[in-house]
Structures are given as C-alpha cells and as structure tokens.
Design a protein around this motif. Structure first.
Motif, PDB file in Angstrom:
ATOM      1  N   LEU A 152      -0.003  -3.301  -6.060  1.00  0.00           N
ATOM      2  CA  LEU A 152       0.193  -2.018  -5.421  1.00  0.00           C
ATOM      3  C   LEU A 152      -1.179  -1.633  -5.505  1.00  0.00           C
ATOM      4  O   LEU A 152      -2.086  -1.360  -6.447  1.00  0.00           O
ATOM      5  CB  LEU A 152       1.183  -1.411  -6.292  1.00  0.00           C
ATOM      6  CG  LEU A 152       1.405   0.371  -5.909  1.00  0.00           C
ATOM      7  CD1 LEU A 152       1.912   0.319  -4.717  1.00  0.00           C
ATOM      8  CD2 LEU A 152       2.022   0.937  -6.971  1.00  0.00           C
ATOM      9  N   ILE A 153      -1.574  -0.861  -4.103  1.00  0.00           N
ATOM     10  CA  ILE A 153      -2.624  -0.205  -3.951  1.00  0.00           C
ATOM     11  C   ILE A 153      -1.991   1.435  -3.631  1.00  0.00           C
ATOM     12  O   ILE A 153      -1.424   1.477  -2.689  1.00  0.00           O
ATOM     13  CB  ILE A 153      -3.542  -0.666  -2.826  1.00  0.00           C
ATOM     14  CG1 ILE A 153      -4.281  -1.911  -3.033  1.00  0.00           C
ATOM     15  CG2 ILE A 153      -4.686   0.291  -2.485  1.00  0.00           C
ATOM     16  CD1 ILE A 153      -4.688  -2.610  -1.922  1.00  0.00           C
TER      17      ILE A 153
ATOM     18  N   VAL B   6       1.072  -1.094   0.136  1.00  0.00           N
ATOM     19  CA  VAL B   6      -0.017   0.049  -0.046  1.00  0.00           C
ATOM     20  C   VAL B   6       0.989   1.196  -0.192  1.00  0.00           C
ATOM     21  O   VAL B   6       2.012   1.430   0.689  1.00  0.00           O
ATOM     22  CB  VAL B   6      -0.869   0.049   1.221  1.00  0.00           C
ATOM     23  CG1 VAL B   6      -1.860   1.320   1.262  1.00  0.00           C
ATOM     24  CG2 VAL B   6      -1.964  -1.210   1.186  1.00  0.00           C
ATOM     25  N   MET B   7       0.595   2.112  -1.040  1.00  0.00           N
ATOM     26  CA  MET B   7       1.509   3.366  -1.131  1.00  0.00           C
ATOM     27  C   MET B   7       0.574   4.449  -0.621  1.00  0.00           C
ATOM     28  O   MET B   7      -0.446   4.432  -1.182  1.00  0.00           O
ATOM     29  CB  MET B   7       1.839   3.427  -2.471  1.00  0.00           C
ATOM     30  CG  MET B   7       2.849   4.667  -2.647  1.00  0.00           C
ATOM     31  SD  MET B   7       3.231   5.106  -4.658  1.00  0.00           S
ATOM     32  CE  MET B   7       4.606   3.857  -4.509  1.00  0.00           C
TER      33      MET B   7
ATOM     34  N   ALA C 270      -5.983   1.928  -7.626  1.00  0.00           N
ATOM     35  CA  ALA C 270      -6.157   3.424  -7.013  1.00  0.00           C
ATOM     36  C   ALA C 270      -7.443   3.208  -6.083  1.00  0.00           C
ATOM     37  O   ALA C 270      -8.719   2.808  -6.426  1.00  0.00           O
ATOM     38  CB  ALA C 270      -6.294   4.124  -8.146  1.00  0.00           C
ATOM     39  N   ALA C 271      -6.998   3.498  -4.852  1.00  0.00           N
ATOM     40  CA  ALA C 271      -8.082   3.600  -3.806  1.00  0.00           C
ATOM     41  C   ALA C 271      -8.517   5.102  -3.657  1.00  0.00           C
ATOM     42  O   ALA C 271      -7.726   5.805  -2.705  1.00  0.00           O
ATOM     43  CB  ALA C 271      -7.582   2.905  -2.460  1.00  0.00           C
ATOM     44  N   ILE C 272      -9.242   5.702  -4.385  1.00  0.00           N
ATOM     45  CA  ILE C 272      -9.291   7.060  -4.470  1.00  0.00           C
ATOM     46  C   ILE C 272     -10.413   7.569  -3.223  1.00  0.00           C
ATOM     47  O   ILE C 272     -11.661   7.690  -3.581  1.00  0.00           O
ATOM     48  CB  ILE C 272      -9.967   7.331  -5.802  1.00  0.00           C
ATOM     49  CG1 ILE C 272      -9.206   6.459  -6.834  1.00  0.00           C
ATOM     50  CG2 ILE C 272     -10.019   9.009  -5.978  1.00  0.00           C
ATOM     51  CD1 ILE C 272      -9.734   6.577  -8.371  1.00  0.00           C
ATOM     52  N   ASN C 273      -9.813   7.964  -2.241  1.00  0.00           N
ATOM     53  CA  ASN C 273     -10.348   8.259  -1.040  1.00  0.00           C
ATOM     54  C   ASN C 273     -10.831   9.978  -1.088  1.00  0.00           C
ATOM     55  O   ASN C 273     -10.648  10.549   0.006  1.00  0.00           O
ATOM     56  CB  ASN C 273      -9.845   7.788   0.016  1.00  0.00           C
ATOM     57  CG  ASN C 273      -8.463   8.136   0.217  1.00  0.00           C
ATOM     58  OD1 ASN C 273      -7.930   8.592  -0.739  1.00  0.00           O
ATOM     59  ND2 ASN C 273      -8.018   7.864   1.351  1.00  0.00           N
ATOM     60  N   GLY C 274     -10.839  10.611  -2.115  1.00  0.00           N
ATOM     61  CA  GLY C 274     -10.976  11.999  -2.139  1.00  0.00           C
ATOM     62  C   GLY C 274     -10.844  12.424  -3.413  1.00  0.00           C
ATOM     63  O   GLY C 274     -10.794  11.726  -4.547  1.00  0.00           O
ATOM     64  N   SER C 275     -11.089  13.799  -3.828  1.00  0.00           N
ATOM     65  CA  SER C 275     -11.092  14.244  -4.964  1.00  0.00           C
ATOM     66  C   SER C 275      -9.715  14.214  -5.865  1.00  0.00           C
ATOM     67  O   SER C 275      -8.541  14.128  -5.256  1.00  0.00           O
ATOM     68  CB  SER C 275     -11.012  15.962  -4.976  1.00  0.00           C
ATOM     69  OG  SER C 275     -12.477  16.191  -4.845  1.00  0.00           O
TER      70      SER C 275
ATOM     71  N   THR D 103     -12.033  -2.612   0.335  1.00  0.00           N
ATOM     72  CA  THR D 103     -12.528  -3.265  -1.033  1.00  0.00           C
ATOM     73  C   THR D 103     -11.162  -3.435  -1.870  1.00  0.00           C
ATOM     74  O   THR D 103     -11.263  -4.308  -2.806  1.00  0.00           O
ATOM     75  CB  THR D 103     -13.674  -2.442  -1.570  1.00  0.00           C
ATOM     76  OG1 THR D 103     -14.683  -2.169  -0.561  1.00  0.00           O
ATOM     77  CG2 THR D 103     -14.153  -2.735  -3.010  1.00  0.00           C
ATOM     78  N   ALA D 104     -10.057  -2.410  -1.963  1.00  0.00           N
ATOM     79  CA  ALA D 104      -9.262  -2.511  -3.075  1.00  0.00           C
ATOM     80  C   ALA D 104      -8.503  -3.766  -2.512  1.00  0.00           C
ATOM     81  O   ALA D 104      -7.873  -4.420  -3.358  1.00  0.00           O
ATOM     82  CB  ALA D 104      -8.246  -1.402  -2.733  1.00  0.00           C
ATOM     83  N   THR D 105      -8.164  -4.111  -1.222  1.00  0.00           N
ATOM     84  CA  THR D 105      -7.514  -5.248  -0.530  1.00  0.00           C
ATOM     85  C   THR D 105      -8.235  -6.569  -1.398  1.00  0.00           C
ATOM     86  O   THR D 105      -7.633  -7.585  -1.671  1.00  0.00           O
ATOM     87  CB  THR D 105      -7.444  -5.462   0.855  1.00  0.00           C
ATOM     88  OG1 THR D 105      -6.799  -4.003   1.082  1.00  0.00           O
ATOM     89  CG2 THR D 105      -6.431  -6.466   1.347  1.00  0.00           C
TER      90      THR D 105
END
Ligand code: CO8
Length: 260
Positions: free
Chosen positions: A52-53, A17-18, A102-107, A193-195
């Motif tokens: 890679l997440i 996880v990055m 990509a775990a997109i947790n914002g804009s 969910t990404a995991t």
C-alpha cells in the motif's frame, strides 16, 4: 463523488495506491478516518493486495493532521468517538500485514506525521517549504504516549525528546537528516520512487517480513491495546478543558491570520 479517499489497486502487481483527496488540507476528520479504516480493512482482507502506498492529490499538503474542528467546541461524546477513530487508524496502519509506504508529497504535521511514521518506509518531496513533525506542544496540547512511542521507534529517544518538547516541524532536508523520512526525491518522482521501492520490499517473502515487522512493533501496539479506554478517557478530559479549548481557538485564529 464526495469520497475523501480513492483507492487504485493494480491487480498485476498487488499494490494499492491510496489517494487522500479531502480539500483543503486532508485533515483527519471523523468522516475521513472512518473512510480510511474501511478502505484499509478492505485491502488488508484482500489476499491479492500485498503493498500500500499512501499519498495526496492536493498540492503542497500530504495531511494537516487531526481535524481541529473535531476537537474544538465538541461534546465529550463526540471527542470520544473521534479519538477511537484516531486510535483505530494508527492500530490498523502500524500493524498492517501489507508493506506500507508513505509518498509524502507535501506538508505533514502532527497526525499527518503519525500516519507517515506508521508506514514501513517514507519518501518525501525534496522541497524545504514542506515540513513534517509532531508539533502538538505548539498548539498547547500534548502528543499521546503512542505518538511518542512511534516517533521513538523511528528516530530514537533523544531526538524525539527535543522534537516533542519544542513541537518541532522539520523541513524535508532536516527530516531526512534525523531519519524521520528515509528518502527525498524531486516532487514529480515521489510516487514512481514509491512504486520502485515497493518492488524491492515485495521481493522479500511475506511471512518472514510480516513476522519481523510484528516483532518490531507488537509491544508498542499492545501498550495502546491494553490502555485504550484510559487513553480515550484522558484525551476527552484533556481536550474538553476550558484552557485547552482556548489554546485551540488561538491556534485556529493564528492559522487564519497567517493566511491573510
Ligand atoms: N484541522 C482543521 N482545519 C485545518 C487544519 C486542521 N488540522 N489545518 C488547516 N486547516 C484549515 C485552515 O484553518 C484553513 O481554513 P480556512 O480556509 O477556513 O481559513 C484551511 O484549512 C487551509 O489551511 P491553510 O490556509 O493554512 O493552508 P496552507 O496550504 O497554507 O497550509 C498546512 C497547509 C501547512 C497543513 C497548514 O494548514 C497547517 O499548518 N495546519 C495546521 C496543522 C496542525 O498544526 N495540525 C495539528 C492538528 S493536531 C494533531 O494532529 C494531533 C493531536 C493529538 C491530540 C492530543 C491531545 C491530547
């Protein structure tokens, strides 16, 4: 520490996880991009790492895209160096042998959207206040051909044409509808969910998946590789124009005003 990126590699699953952790908005500065390239290269070389997440530690923002301060009032030499780092980020990520999510947790505007699209799969927080898209024209600048190509490869030609000309930022439900992201989940479930998704992708034999990925992406990557110098030259001569610098200044002022 002053690290802009933190990497957690789970040795048991082979998934890293990055965490992008560069306040206030994870803007992609030259320093950030340099650190990103080094971290990615390390993981790419590490045979124990298969997935890679990418996500953000900041509330509300995944990444604000390219750091405007690296393009505003800077020398042509600086702009050139900056641009090579932007190219490198995309080349490494779009061509990665790892499964990238990509775990997109914002804009995630502009360069943030590019980074997301360079991954294999996008999961976004289901929050209509978060937006994603290539909004370059709104800043009076033009998304380069490889930004365009990446979006065409993701959502198709016509949607990209409208999106780029109008500089559209899509709310997360809109982004799902056009296929700019693949899945929406409640904010607190983005990383889990990404995991889970990663597990599914890693069940496919690496070599078959990697060859397939390369088959899908190689042409787009080769196009930039063949035109890298010219692309840098174009960027530098465009971004250092007085009229473009004025547009950037107005945009920066707008950002500050909006805040007040
Ligand atoms: N670069 C530098 N500084 C930024 C950037 C950025 N991209 N984005 C925001 N900031 C600054 C703000 O000015 C503000 O500074 P200050 O605190 O000094 O006033 C600070 O970060 C915090 O910003 P906000 O108050 O706006 O934070 P919010 O949480 O309210 O909003 C957003 C976060 C949604 C990310 C919002 O900041 C935003 O919309 N930012 C602008 C995003 C944007 O338009 N980026 C485009 C960059 S260009 C790009 O990526 C591709 C260029 C391709 C080049 C092609 C040329 C040929």
């Amino acid at each position: 520490s002053s690290a802009k990126i933190k990497v957690d590699l789970d040795a048991s699953t082979g998934v890293a996880v990055m965490w992008m952790q560069s306040p206030p908005v994870n803007s992609l500065s030259l320093d950030f991009l340099t650190e990103f390239a080094i971290s990615l290269e390390k993981l790419e070389m590490d045979r124990s790492c298969r997935g890679l997440i990418i996500t953000s530690t900041l509330p509300k923002v995944f990444s604000a895209g390219l750091d405007i301060m690296d393009m505003y009032g800077k020398s042509p030499e600086h702009c050139g160096e900056f641009w090579k780092a932007v190219q490198e980020m995309w080349l490494k990520l779009y061509g990665s042998n790892m499964v990238t999510i990509a775990a997109i947790n914002g804009s995630s505007p502009a360069g943030g959207c590019l980074m997301s699209m360079a991954c294999d799969y996008r999961i976004m927080a289901d929050n209509p206040r978060y937006s994603i898209g290539l909004n370059e024209t709104k800043l009076g600048i033009v998304a380069p051909f490889w930004f365009k190509d990446t979006m065409v490869n993701t959502v198709g030609h016509r949607t990209t044409e409208i999106a780029l000309e109008l500089g559209l930022l899509y709310t997360s439900p809109e982004a799902l509808k056009i296929g700019l992201v693949d899945q929406l989940v409640p904010e607190e479930q983005v990383l889990t969910t990404a995991t889970e998704t990663m597990t599914k992708w890693l069940a496919i034999p690496d070599h078959a998946r990697q060859i397939t990925k390369s088959m899908m992406r190689k042409q787009t990557i080769d196009k930039l590789l063949a035109n890298r110098e010219a692309d840098t030259h174009n960027f530098v001569s465009f971004i250092t124009k007085d009229s473009i610098q004025r547009s950037l200044r107005m945009y920066l002022e707008m950002l500050k005003k909006r805040k007040a």
